[in-house]
Design an enzyme around this catalytic site. Structure first.
Site, PDB file in Angstrom:
ATOM      1  N   HIS A   1     -16.118 -25.821  18.113  1.00 53.42           N
ATOM      2  CA  HIS A   1     -16.050 -24.413  18.526  1.00 53.42           C
ATOM      3  C   HIS A   1     -14.983 -23.692  17.701  1.00 53.42           C
ATOM      4  CE1 HIS A   1     -16.451 -20.914  21.028  1.00 53.42           C
ATOM      5  NE2 HIS A   1     -15.132 -20.852  21.079  1.00 53.42           N
TER       6      HIS A   1
ATOM      7  N   ASN B   1     -19.227 -30.942  20.290  1.00 52.50           N
ATOM      8  CA  ASN B   1     -19.413 -29.589  19.754  1.00 52.50           C
ATOM      9  C   ASN B   1     -18.159 -29.177  18.990  1.00 52.50           C
ATOM     10  OD1 ASN B   1     -20.616 -27.004  19.368  1.00 52.50           O
ATOM     11  ND2 ASN B   1     -19.396 -26.183  21.048  1.00 52.50           N
TER      12      ASN B   1
ATOM     13  N   MET C   1     -26.530 -22.697  17.953  1.00 49.99           N
ATOM     14  CA  MET C   1     -26.260 -21.492  18.743  1.00 49.99           C
ATOM     15  C   MET C   1     -27.024 -21.454  20.065  1.00 49.99           C
ATOM     16  SD  MET C   1     -24.075 -20.528  16.710  1.00 49.99           S
ATOM     17  CE  MET C   1     -23.467 -18.896  16.992  1.00 49.99           C
ATOM     18  N   ARG C   2     -27.297 -22.624  20.628  1.00 46.00           N
ATOM     19  CA  ARG C   2     -27.968 -22.697  21.934  1.00 46.00           C
ATOM     20  C   ARG C   2     -27.064 -23.389  22.934  1.00 46.00           C
ATOM     21  NH1 ARG C   2     -33.017 -20.003  21.994  1.00 46.00           N
ATOM     22  NH2 ARG C   2     -33.701 -19.997  19.854  1.00 46.00           N
ATOM     23  N   LEU C   3     -27.202 -22.964  24.178  1.00 44.43           N
ATOM     24  CA  LEU C   3     -26.514 -23.681  25.248  1.00 44.43           C
ATOM     25  C   LEU C   3     -27.428 -24.813  25.698  1.00 44.43           C
ATOM     26  CD1 LEU C   3     -25.329 -20.514  27.169  1.00 44.43           C
ATOM     27  CD2 LEU C   3     -23.886 -22.096  25.873  1.00 44.43           C
TER      28      LEU C   3
HETATM   29  C1  GRF Z   1     -18.989 -22.650  12.767  1.00 44.84           C
HETATM   30  O1  GRF Z   1     -17.893 -21.769  12.752  1.00 44.84           O
HETATM   31  C2  GRF Z   1     -19.074 -23.373  14.074  1.00 44.84           C
HETATM   32  O2  GRF Z   1     -17.838 -23.677  14.632  1.00 44.84           O
HETATM   33  C3  GRF Z   1     -19.786 -22.362  14.921  1.00 44.84           C
HETATM   34  O3  GRF Z   1     -20.744 -21.782  14.080  1.00 44.84           O
HETATM   35  C4  GRF Z   1     -20.314 -21.870  12.737  1.00 44.84           C
HETATM   36  C5  GRF Z   1     -21.397 -22.555  11.995  1.00 44.84           C
HETATM   37  O4  GRF Z   1     -21.113 -22.815  10.709  1.00 44.84           O
HETATM   38  N1  GRF Z   1     -20.278 -22.927  16.136  1.00 44.84           N
HETATM   39  P1  GRF Z   1     -22.006 -23.779   9.803  1.00 44.84           P
HETATM   40  O5  GRF Z   1     -23.455 -23.527  10.177  1.00 44.84           O
HETATM   41  O6  GRF Z   1     -21.586 -25.188  10.078  1.00 44.84           O
HETATM   42  O7  GRF Z   1     -21.710 -23.333   8.411  1.00 44.84           O
END
Ligand code: GRF
Length: 272
Positions: free
Chosen positions: A158, A156, A135-137
């Protein structure tokens, strides 16, 4: 799969539950993924994905971004004179803060944490760095430290059909907008937010009466398939990048089985 192919070395960056990580681990162990996961890095010490890595015997590390709160524009490239913050700022598209001084401060902190990650990764020689629920850019410093000779090295996943709904809430945004189809996208990371070259996308239907959790579950199943397939395509050399003079690149998949694979994703999306 063809046993002659080079097995890729993957480093996986996570922030949370790590179900994508788990899917990659399972597929790697089952011989369905042409890659080994050589390291896991989390930006949060409490990420459950770290447990998953531990259970699989994969080296794991934590880089706590909060520890880099004191990094400043004056100190950040002291021992790294090949870089300067102004150039970095000019090429980044992730920090929107209009005030220059504040923006450079944020950039310095980001780079300080990224330096720590890069230091860790260097030990493992990954072919690719896979962001999986990270969750980081990432800054251009991180990207250009990993990309070699114009090649893309950061992937990545998404949870939306890009370029719709970039950002942290792909499922929420898809659902709130009233979309009839949702999607997931695997792309290479560039200097913007979820804006890099797309490798593959999978879609799933959204039925009347579905709630957010239902579509998230349906989407995640597709995420796991699409991510693993992209890694296998990379291992097989089936991804060809074509870059224009303006730097914009497009990815083309050269797999003769392409249509069959896409159909299997659609079938999965419709299965209960
Ligand atoms: C996933 O939906 C991914 O696409 C998004 O964050 C979620 C993380 O899920 N970026 P996990 O940690 O792999 O269960």
């Amino acid at each position: 799969m063809d046993g002659q192919l080079k097995k890729l070395r993957l480093a996986v960056l996570i922030s949370g539950g790590g179900t994508n990580l788990q899917s990659l681990i399972d597929r790697s162990l089952a011989g369905e993924l042409h890659a080994d996961i050589v390291a896991v890095v989390s930006d949060r010490p409490d990420a459950y994905g770290l447990k998953r890595a531990e259970q699989a015997g994969i080296p794991r590390h934590v880089v706590d971004y909060r520890q880099h709160r004191d990094a400043s524009p004056e100190t950040i490239f002291k021992e790294d004179p090949g870089w300067d913050l102004e150039t970095l700022d000019a090429s980044q598209r992730i920090l929107k803060e209009p005030e220059r001084r504040k923006r450079l401060l944020s950039l310095s902190r980001l780079v300080a944490a990224e330096k720590q990650i890069l230091h860790i990764l260097r030990e493992y020689h990954p072919d690719y760095v896979c962001l999986a629920g990270y969750m980081r850019l990432v800054s251009p410093y991180f990207i250009h430290s990993l990309n070699r000779e114009g090649s893309h090295r950061i992937l990545n996943i998404h949870p939306a059909l890009l370029p719709a709904f970039p950002g942290r809430h792909g499922y929420e945004d898809t659902f709130a907008y009233g979309c009839r189809w949702g999607g997931v996208t695997v792309h290479f990371v560039d200097e913007g937010e979820d804006s890099g070259p797309i490798l593959a996308q999978g879609v799933y239907p959204i039925w009347p009466g579905d709630d957010l959790e239902k579509i998230r579950r349906r989407g995640l199943r597709i995420e796991y398939e699409v991510y693993a397939q992209c890694i296998n395509w990379l291992a097989a050399g089936f991804i060809q990048m074509v870059c224009e003079e303006n730097g914009r690149c497009l990815a083309f998949i050269r797999d003769p089985e392409y249509a069959k694979i896409l159909k299997s994703w659609v079938k999965l999306a419709f299965s209960p």
